[in-house]
Design a protein around this motif. Structure first.
Motif, PDB file in Angstrom:
ATOM      1  N   ARG A 102     -11.566  -0.621  -9.544  1.00 17.09           N
ATOM      2  CA  ARG A 102     -11.229  -1.613  -8.518  1.00 17.09           C
ATOM      3  C   ARG A 102     -10.079  -2.479  -9.033  1.00 17.09           C
ATOM      4  NH1 ARG A 102     -16.960  -2.475  -8.720  1.00 17.09           N
ATOM      5  NH2 ARG A 102     -16.531  -4.472  -9.637  1.00 17.09           N
ATOM      6  N   TYR A 115      -2.707   6.495  -7.269  1.00 13.64           N
ATOM      7  CA  TYR A 115      -2.780   5.056  -6.991  1.00 13.64           C
ATOM      8  C   TYR A 115      -2.579   4.790  -5.502  1.00 13.64           C
ATOM      9  CZ  TYR A 115      -2.153   4.777 -12.034  1.00 13.64           C
ATOM     10  OH  TYR A 115      -2.301   4.931 -13.383  1.00 13.64           O
ATOM     11  N   GLN A 161      -1.744   1.354  -4.453  1.00 12.25           N
ATOM     12  CA  GLN A 161      -1.049   0.083  -4.293  1.00 12.25           C
ATOM     13  C   GLN A 161       0.043  -0.042  -5.357  1.00 12.25           C
ATOM     14  OE1 GLN A 161      -3.054  -3.663  -5.536  1.00 12.25           O
ATOM     15  NE2 GLN A 161      -2.809  -4.310  -3.412  1.00 12.25           N
ATOM     16  N   PRO A 212      -9.291  -7.964  -2.876  1.00  8.55           N
ATOM     17  CA  PRO A 212      -9.407  -6.502  -2.814  1.00  8.55           C
ATOM     18  C   PRO A 212     -10.383  -5.907  -3.817  1.00  8.55           C
ATOM     19  CG  PRO A 212      -7.100  -7.134  -2.800  1.00  8.55           C
ATOM     20  CD  PRO A 212      -7.897  -8.387  -3.021  1.00  8.55           C
ATOM     21  N   ASN A 213     -10.562  -6.537  -4.964  1.00  2.12           N
ATOM     22  CA  ASN A 213     -11.505  -5.990  -5.936  1.00  2.12           C
ATOM     23  C   ASN A 213     -12.933  -6.161  -5.462  1.00  2.12           C
ATOM     24  OD1 ASN A 213      -9.645  -5.043  -7.687  1.00  2.12           O
ATOM     25  ND2 ASN A 213      -9.699  -6.799  -9.028  1.00  2.12           N
ATOM     26  N   ASN A 255       0.852  -1.179   0.000  1.00  2.00           N
ATOM     27  CA  ASN A 255       0.000   0.000   0.000  1.00  2.00           C
ATOM     28  C   ASN A 255       0.891   1.233   0.000  1.00  2.00           C
ATOM     29  OD1 ASN A 255      -2.336  -1.495   0.024  1.00  2.00           O
ATOM     30  ND2 ASN A 255      -2.481  -1.507   2.244  1.00  2.00           N
ATOM     31  N   ALA A 270      -7.181  -3.817  -8.107  1.00  2.00           N
ATOM     32  CA  ALA A 270      -6.290  -4.221  -7.024  1.00  2.00           C
ATOM     33  C   ALA A 270      -5.735  -5.619  -7.293  1.00  2.00           C
ATOM     34  CB  ALA A 270      -7.039  -4.209  -5.697  1.00  2.00           C
ATOM     35  N   THR A 289      -7.277   5.842  -8.111  1.00  2.00           N
ATOM     36  CA  THR A 289      -8.233   6.727  -7.448  1.00  2.00           C
ATOM     37  C   THR A 289      -9.351   7.140  -8.395  1.00  2.00           C
ATOM     38  OG1 THR A 289      -6.845   8.632  -7.979  1.00  2.00           O
ATOM     39  CG2 THR A 289      -6.553   7.633  -5.800  1.00  2.00           C
ATOM     40  N   MET A 297      -4.911   0.026  -7.605  1.00  2.00           N
ATOM     41  CA  MET A 297      -5.884   0.705  -6.750  1.00  2.00           C
ATOM     42  C   MET A 297      -5.995   2.174  -7.156  1.00  2.00           C
ATOM     43  SD  MET A 297      -5.297  -1.105  -3.047  1.00  2.00           S
ATOM     44  CE  MET A 297      -6.653  -0.296  -2.248  1.00  2.00           C
ATOM     45  N   TRP A 307      -8.638  -0.657 -16.027  1.00  2.00           N
ATOM     46  CA  TRP A 307      -8.757  -0.957 -14.603  1.00  2.00           C
ATOM     47  C   TRP A 307      -9.037  -2.436 -14.339  1.00  2.00           C
ATOM     48  CZ3 TRP A 307     -11.010   3.423 -16.816  1.00  2.00           C
ATOM     49  CH2 TRP A 307     -10.301   4.596 -16.561  1.00  2.00           C
ATOM     50  N   GLN A 308     -10.081  -2.762 -13.541  1.00  2.00           N
ATOM     51  CA  GLN A 308     -10.321  -4.166 -13.186  1.00  2.00           C
ATOM     52  C   GLN A 308     -10.730  -5.003 -14.392  1.00  2.00           C
ATOM     53  OE1 GLN A 308     -12.131  -1.600 -11.937  1.00  2.00           O
ATOM     54  NE2 GLN A 308     -14.304  -2.080 -11.853  1.00  2.00           N
TER      55      GLN A 308
END
Length: 171
Positions: A90, A57, A59, A150-151, A51, A92, A85, A83, A115-116
């Protein structure tokens, strides 16, 4: 006067959405666009996560490269900003997970494309939650992340536009 203020406040708050998740309408890139945007496409294992405090970000993940599909084949590992912003992102990573990732250069490191929706968990040789050409989930819209990942949370786009295929795609 107080009654009028309370009435206006009640009306305004009742118009607000009930859930932030209901507001998330992130665009899922088509597979072609995802591939064209990536500088590195690889099968990876998440070695470690840390972290961090960064305005963009939260992570920093270190990924061990198992197989390079597109990009520099000499790479053994890659460090990825995660991660984000960005609202509703999501993206992660969790240690010891095996994934297929689409990464793009970001400053001196990489970030996950879309992203995810640019990371896909792997189960053996099968890519979970693979999407078809137009971005539709190909395996029935199951939740892509196991509990505690985490997601987490529901995928707002899973199964929302119909299914392309009901089977997982082989890696």
């Amino acid at each position: 006067m107080r009654f009028l203020f309370c009435l206006i406040a009640l009306v305004c708050f009742s118009l607000l959405p009930v859930s932030v998740a209901a507001q998330c309408n992130m665009r899922v890139m088509e597979t072609r666009e995802l591939v064209l945007s990536a500088d590195l496409i690889a099968r990876v294992r998440v070695r470690s996560t840390k972290n961090i405090r960064n305005p963009m970000y939260g992570q920093l993940a270190t990924l061990e490269i198992i197989e390079v599909i597109y990009g520099d084949p000499r790479r053994q590992e890659v460090r990825v900003w995660a991660m984000s912003t960005t609202y509703c992102a999501r993206d992660a990573y969790a240690p010891q997970q095996e994934m297929l990732v689409f990464l793009a250069r970001d400053q001196t490191l990489f970030h996950t494309v879309n992203w995810q929706y640019g990371q896909f968990l792997m189960s053996g040789e099968t890519v979970e939650e693979w999407r078809g050409r137009s971005g539709e989930v190909a395996d029935g819209g199951r939740q892509p992340w196991p509990p505690g990942h985490p997601n987490g949370g529901e995928n707002p786009h899973a199964g929302s536009r119909g299914l392309l295929r009901k089977s997982n795609r082989k890696f």
